[in-house]
Design an enzyme around this catalytic site. Sequence first.
Site, mmCIF file in Angstrom:
data_model
loop_
_atom_site.group_PDB
_atom_site.id
_atom_site.type_symbol
_atom_site.label_atom_id
_atom_site.label_comp_id
_atom_site.label_asym_id
_atom_site.label_seq_id
_atom_site.Cartn_x
_atom_site.Cartn_y
_atom_site.Cartn_z
ATOM 1 N N LYS A 53 -55.501 26.241 46.917
ATOM 2 C CA LYS A 53 -55.709 25.558 45.823
ATOM 3 C C LYS A 53 -54.748 24.149 45.878
ATOM 4 O O LYS A 53 -55.374 22.972 45.742
ATOM 5 C CB LYS A 53 -54.904 26.164 44.611
ATOM 6 N N GLN A 97 -49.221 31.411 39.363
ATOM 7 C CA GLN A 97 -50.233 32.146 40.346
ATOM 8 C C GLN A 97 -49.733 33.835 39.830
ATOM 9 O O GLN A 97 -48.651 34.049 39.746
ATOM 10 C CB GLN A 97 -49.730 31.973 41.784
ATOM 11 N N ASP A 120 -55.509 26.963 33.781
ATOM 12 C CA ASP A 120 -56.182 28.330 34.048
ATOM 13 C C ASP A 120 -57.122 28.860 32.677
ATOM 14 O O ASP A 120 -57.703 29.978 32.891
ATOM 15 C CB ASP A 120 -55.165 29.496 34.289
#
Length: 286
Positions: A53, A97, A120
Amino acid sequence: MAQIIDGRAIARGIQKEVKEEIEGLKRRWGIVPGLGVVLVGDDPASHLYVRNKEKACKEVGIQSDEHLLPALVSEKELLALIHNLNRKKEIHGILVQLPLPAHIQAEKILQAVSPQKDVDGFHPVNQGLLLLGAQGLRPCTPMGIMRLIDSVGCDPKGKNAVVVGRSNIVGKPVALMLLERHATVTLCHSRTAHLKDEVARGEILVVAVGKAGLVRGDWVRPGAVVIDVGSNRIPGGKFVGDVEFESAKERASWISPVPGGVGPMTICMLLFNTLRAAKESLQREG
Ligand code: NDP
């Protein structure tokens, strides 16, 4: 014989557009989109995802601000970090994460992220906005899936769309997005009585379960557009999807491969959401 949906090529195209827009933002407003990345513990897969990422961020000109925390970090310390990132003006998006260690309540952490920085799309406010069909940051994988469906010229309107898997991060949101686009949606899960029969009705089939080859190729409706989200490591180290690829290819009109289908789209949508969050922060400042 199906045509292959090349997620890598589609993602590259979107990434190029995101990069150009970021260059424009920098030129016009002097803004550099910033992504705060929070990684707890030393799970090798999580580290690999985060590295990928960050690499993608760098390629498009997003400044990533990495926070690596030990597995034993307390929930309180982690919450303090999130609050701090929420306050930072140069941080437009926050990525936590997953998975988090067992002693930390992931929901509590995700709910602490400001909905405006929730790139997200996991915050209950953003999930609720999606349910209402309103504007909000949306989860990356489902957005990527919709882009793949659009890329083959398939309009979901009026079509039977079957989604297998009802997780909050893939199955449910993608079902809502298909519904928003006027598909007739069936959402299947582990208690679905006749999975084969449900799958066989799907003109659009999205499978997000996490079981290699669960959906047999001969279940697929002839001509279906098949999006395989599953990512399963099999003995020997290879990754395969949830759909039996070779036999499904014989029946589908389009099919996304694993790897190289949904995976690259997820990262690309994270970049897209970070850019969007940066633009919206600019608008709020007037
Ligand atoms: P979850 O484990 O959260 O959800 C799996 C879903 O599959 C559940 O709803 C479960 O049903 C359903 N399920 C399990 N067994 C069956 C069965 N036999 N028949 C029908 N449904 C079943 O998974 P995720 O949604 O997080 O991920 C799914 C897959 O997608 C994984 O392989 C994951 O690695 C991959 N993935 C890939 C991404 C990418 O970017 N490429 C991103 C996110 C996920 P129930 O609710 O009843 O338990």
